[in-house]
Design an enzyme around this catalytic site. Sequence first.
Site, mmCIF file in Angstrom:
data_model
loop_
_atom_site.group_PDB
_atom_site.id
_atom_site.type_symbol
_atom_site.label_atom_id
_atom_site.label_comp_id
_atom_site.label_asym_id
_atom_site.label_seq_id
_atom_site.Cartn_x
_atom_site.Cartn_y
_atom_site.Cartn_z
ATOM 1 N N CYS A 4 12.502 -8.983 -6.762
ATOM 2 C CA CYS A 4 12.431 -7.676 -6.114
ATOM 3 C C CYS A 4 11.002 -7.179 -5.886
ATOM 4 O O CYS A 4 10.787 -6.247 -5.114
ATOM 5 C CB CYS A 4 13.199 -6.647 -6.932
ATOM 6 S SG CYS A 4 14.953 -7.008 -7.069
ATOM 7 N N HIS A 50 17.117 -1.386 -0.047
ATOM 8 C CA HIS A 50 16.332 -2.309 -0.869
ATOM 9 C C HIS A 50 16.461 -3.733 -0.341
ATOM 10 O O HIS A 50 17.203 -4.547 -0.896
ATOM 11 C CB HIS A 50 16.805 -2.211 -2.318
ATOM 12 C CG HIS A 50 16.115 -3.121 -3.285
ATOM 13 N ND1 HIS A 50 14.827 -3.616 -3.081
ATOM 14 C CD2 HIS A 50 16.524 -3.643 -4.477
ATOM 15 C CE1 HIS A 50 14.495 -4.392 -4.090
ATOM 16 N NE2 HIS A 50 15.508 -4.430 -4.952
ATOM 17 N N CYS A 83 11.391 -2.838 -11.035
ATOM 18 C CA CYS A 83 11.922 -3.845 -11.946
ATOM 19 C C CYS A 83 12.205 -5.111 -11.150
ATOM 20 O O CYS A 83 12.340 -5.077 -9.921
ATOM 21 C CB CYS A 83 13.187 -3.342 -12.630
ATOM 22 S SG CYS A 83 14.519 -2.890 -11.517
ATOM 23 N N GLY A 110 14.655 -8.446 -10.948
ATOM 24 C CA GLY A 110 15.992 -8.711 -11.416
ATOM 25 C C GLY A 110 16.245 -10.041 -12.092
ATOM 26 O O GLY A 110 15.392 -10.917 -12.178
#
Length: 506
Positions: free
Chosen positions: A140, A406, A438, A440
Site C-alpha cells: 500500500c 485506495h 499502513c 498490508g
Amino acid sequence: MEKAINRQQVLLQHLNPSASSFSSHQNNSALSASACLAGDSAAYQRTNVFGDDVVIVAAYRTALCKSKRGGFKDTYPDDLLAPVLRAVIEKTNLNPSEVGDIVVGTVLAPGSQRASECRMAAFYAGFPETVPVRTVNRQCSSGLQAVADVAAAIKAGFYEIGIGAGLESMTTNPMAWEGSVNPRVKQMEQAQNCLLPMGVTSENVAYRFGVTRQEQDQAAVESHRKAAAATASGKFKDEIVPVATKIVDPKTGDEKPVTISVDDGIRANTSVSDLGKLKPVFKKNGTTTAGIEKCSEFFLEGNSSQVSDGAGAVLLMKRSVAMRKGLPILGVFRTFAAVGVDPAIMGVGPAVAIPAAVKSAGLELDDVDLFEINEAFASQFVYCQKKLELDPQKINVNGGAMAIGHPLGATGARCVATLLHEMKRRGKDCRFGVVSMCIGTIYLPPSLPFCYILSELLTISFTTEMQAQEWGRQRSSKGVIVLMSCAMPEKLKLTASYLRMPDRIP
C-alpha cells in the site's frame, strides 16, 4: 533552549550543501546552531543556502474511481499513468529528456507486465527512449516508496531530476492470492500472521486497542463529509488531471467517450445511522464493515477503504536545478522512514513510522501542520490518531481513502499531491506535512463470505469451474478462507488452498 539547539543541529544536517556544490559560498555562508530568543519555532528559520535539497515542483493525480463499476473500469492501466506523467512535464515546461528515472509504485499486476505497461505509458506521455522506467512494490505504500526512492537517488547524486509515480487498476488486476501456500508456514506464528487478510487485521486492531464500531463509523462519515466539501469547493481541481477515456456498456458493447475529472466514490450523504445498518464481514460480531458485489468482483465500503483505479506522479529535483529553471517549489523532501510491526495488527504502522520520520527530520509531532494518513480501515486510522494524540483538525482535512479511494500502488503519490496542494493553499503558516500509511498483509481473494479460521493446509485441483465454485461454497459456509488461482485457464484447472490458523482472531 538546549533542546532547541539540538534540533537546530539536526536540521542543519539537512540544510548544509556539499562542499563541491557551493564552494564559492563557504567563506560567507557558514551555518551554525545558536540559542534564539524567539523560541523553538525559530529553530526552523530557513537560509538561502541549501541548493542540494531535494524539492518537489509538481504533483498530480487522476481522479480515483470505483473498481469494476467506476469511470475507469474500461481504461487500460498504461492509459491511466500516461496523463499524469505528461502533466508533470507539460505544466513545468520541462524537457522530458532531462528526467533521470521514472519509478512507479504498483502492487497487484505481475511485475514484468506492469513494468512494460509503465514504459509504454512513458512513451505515450512523450518521454524519449533514453529515460528509464522501473517499478517498486511496497504494497500500500508503493507510490510513496517510489517518491522516496527518487529523492534518495537525487540526494546520492545519481541524477538531478526524477519522477516518483504510482499506478493501480484494481479492475484489471483484482486482489487475489495466486498459487498454493508453503506448508512450512504452520511452523511459525509470525509467518501465519502474514497470511491474515487485511480485514482480519483491522478487527484485531479494533479488539486489541478498544476501537469501537461507533468511532469507526463516525470516522468514515467524517471522511466522506470532508471529501465532499473539498470536491464542491474545487479544492481537488489543482491536483487532478482530467483523463479522456471511454465507458463500455456491458450489455451492448457500445463505447461512450468521457473525460473523468472527479472522484466517483465519495458519498456526501453518508451517515452514522446508515453505516450502522451494515453487517461486519470479517468477523462475527466484529466492527469492520464493507460492501460486497458478486463473488469475483467485490469492493470495500462501509468503514473500510474503497477498491479503486487511479494513478499519480510527483516531479522531484535538486533545489539548485529548480531555481535555475525558475520552477516554483511545492515542498522539500526531508526524510523517510519505514518500520516493521506485528503483521497481525499491521494497521498500527503509522503510529510507529510517523514518530520515526518526524524525529529524523529534527521535529516533534506538534511541529507538523498537516497529516495525510491513509484510511485503509477506520479501526487503524482511529487508533493511530488516538495513539499519537494528533489534532483531528490536522489530519486528512480533505477526506481520505474511505471516501476518495485506495488504488494500492497509487495512494502514496495521491497523498503527496493532496498534501502539497493543501499546504500551498494555506501559505507560509503551513510548513511541515507528513504522509503515512499502513502496509498490508495478503489481499483477500474473491471468495465469499469473508472467513477467518482456516483448516489444515490442503491443495486440490479441479477440472471444471463449477466444481471449484461448489467446493469453495461448502468450505466458506464452514468459516474457511479459500485461496483460489487459475493455473491453467485453458483447461479450467483451478487450484484452491486453505490453511488453519487457530487463535488468530480474538
